[in-house]
Enzyme design. Sequence first.
Site, PDB file in Angstrom:
ATOM      1  CB  SER A  79      -0.913   0.023   1.227  1.00  0.00           C
ATOM      2  OG  SER A  79      -1.776  -1.081   1.231  1.00  0.00           O
TER       3      SER A  79
HETATM    4  N1  SAH Z   1      -1.128  -4.809   3.872  1.00  0.00           N
HETATM    5  C1  SAH Z   1      -0.296  -5.100   2.720  1.00  0.00           C
HETATM    6  C2  SAH Z   1      -0.863  -4.637   1.404  1.00  0.00           C
HETATM    7  C3  SAH Z   1      -2.145  -5.218   1.108  1.00  0.00           C
HETATM    8  S1  SAH Z   1      -2.589  -5.455  -0.597  1.00  0.00           S
HETATM    9  C4  SAH Z   1       1.090  -4.520   2.868  1.00  0.00           C
HETATM   10  O1  SAH Z   1       1.361  -3.830   3.848  1.00  0.00           O
HETATM   11  O2  SAH Z   1       1.924  -4.797   1.999  1.00  0.00           O
HETATM   12  C5  SAH Z   1      -3.973  -6.512  -0.223  1.00  0.00           C
HETATM   13  C6  SAH Z   1      -3.609  -7.915   0.171  1.00  0.00           C
HETATM   14  O3  SAH Z   1      -4.805  -8.574   0.535  1.00  0.00           O
HETATM   15  C7  SAH Z   1      -2.996  -8.727  -0.966  1.00  0.00           C
HETATM   16  O4  SAH Z   1      -1.812  -9.325  -0.545  1.00  0.00           O
HETATM   17  C8  SAH Z   1      -4.084  -9.790  -1.264  1.00  0.00           C
HETATM   18  O5  SAH Z   1      -3.551 -11.018  -1.707  1.00  0.00           O
HETATM   19  C9  SAH Z   1      -4.743  -9.919   0.091  1.00  0.00           C
HETATM   20  N2  SAH Z   1      -6.097 -10.452   0.085  1.00  0.00           N
HETATM   21  C10 SAH Z   1      -7.061 -10.292  -0.857  1.00  0.00           C
HETATM   22  N3  SAH Z   1      -8.188 -10.928  -0.471  1.00  0.00           N
HETATM   23  C11 SAH Z   1      -7.930 -11.520   0.732  1.00  0.00           C
HETATM   24  C12 SAH Z   1      -8.692 -12.323   1.624  1.00  0.00           C
HETATM   25  N4  SAH Z   1      -9.953 -12.685   1.358  1.00  0.00           N
HETATM   26  N5  SAH Z   1      -8.094 -12.753   2.762  1.00  0.00           N
HETATM   27  C13 SAH Z   1      -6.810 -12.420   3.047  1.00  0.00           C
HETATM   28  N6  SAH Z   1      -6.046 -11.649   2.241  1.00  0.00           N
HETATM   29  C14 SAH Z   1      -6.598 -11.208   1.084  1.00  0.00           C
END
Ligand code: SAH
Length: 216
Positions: free
Chosen positions: A64
Amino acid sequence: MQDTYRHKGLRKQLIESLRQKQISDEAVLRAMDKIPRHIFLDSSFLEFAYQDKPFPIGSGQTISQPYTVAFQTQLLTIKKGLKVLEIGTGSAYQASVLAEMGAKVYSIERQRKLFIKTKAFVQQHLPYKLNLFLGDGNDGLPAYAPFDRILITAAAPEIPQPLLDQLKPGGIMVIPLGAGDQQDMLRIIKKLNGEIIHEQHGAFRFVPMLGNIGND
Ligand code: SAH
């Protein structure tokens, strides 16, 4: 991995730019000043680590934007010792910011490849004890509930009821809500009497939260 004077200097500038964008929680700014964001990126992106932009981390996902991390963390009002559930571990940068602030972090990632990569990275390079889980964040972690804070870092089409149930009375959930290409940043407060309050905190863009576990 090295954290040079140059990295530290760029990080200070980034923190200043966050301040100018109305991030005022000093504990958030301190944590982000301390954590070398560049080690969370692939080496080919090192020079971009301290721009206020999101970046690819593999498996089609992104780390992010610093402003988004700061904004969500500020909304959570983190204090030492709080039990925090994060949905979407990704690179574990956000999880590290929470841990640096003294939170006990539980984080779920649904993509196996990314989960394995990040888990190894955390063990090798980070001083934090992060509790990382592979699974669908929509279900939360009933075995570890309740949580003082819940943070969703992917776009949620609706508020998952299991997460609401796993939030402590007096707890706070921050969730980017919306199925389109833009989400409303929602802060949900569960009062001690169980009453739920919704606050809107502006429009953001997130990668979608997905359901069942992929094989990717
Ligand atoms: N917090 C992260 C960035 C998040 S991007 C950081 O600091 O780098 C969003 C993330 O959510 C991605 O890695 C994606 O694979 C994950 N994601 C998407 N749907 C999800 C779900 N249902 N359960 C858990 N993770 C999920």
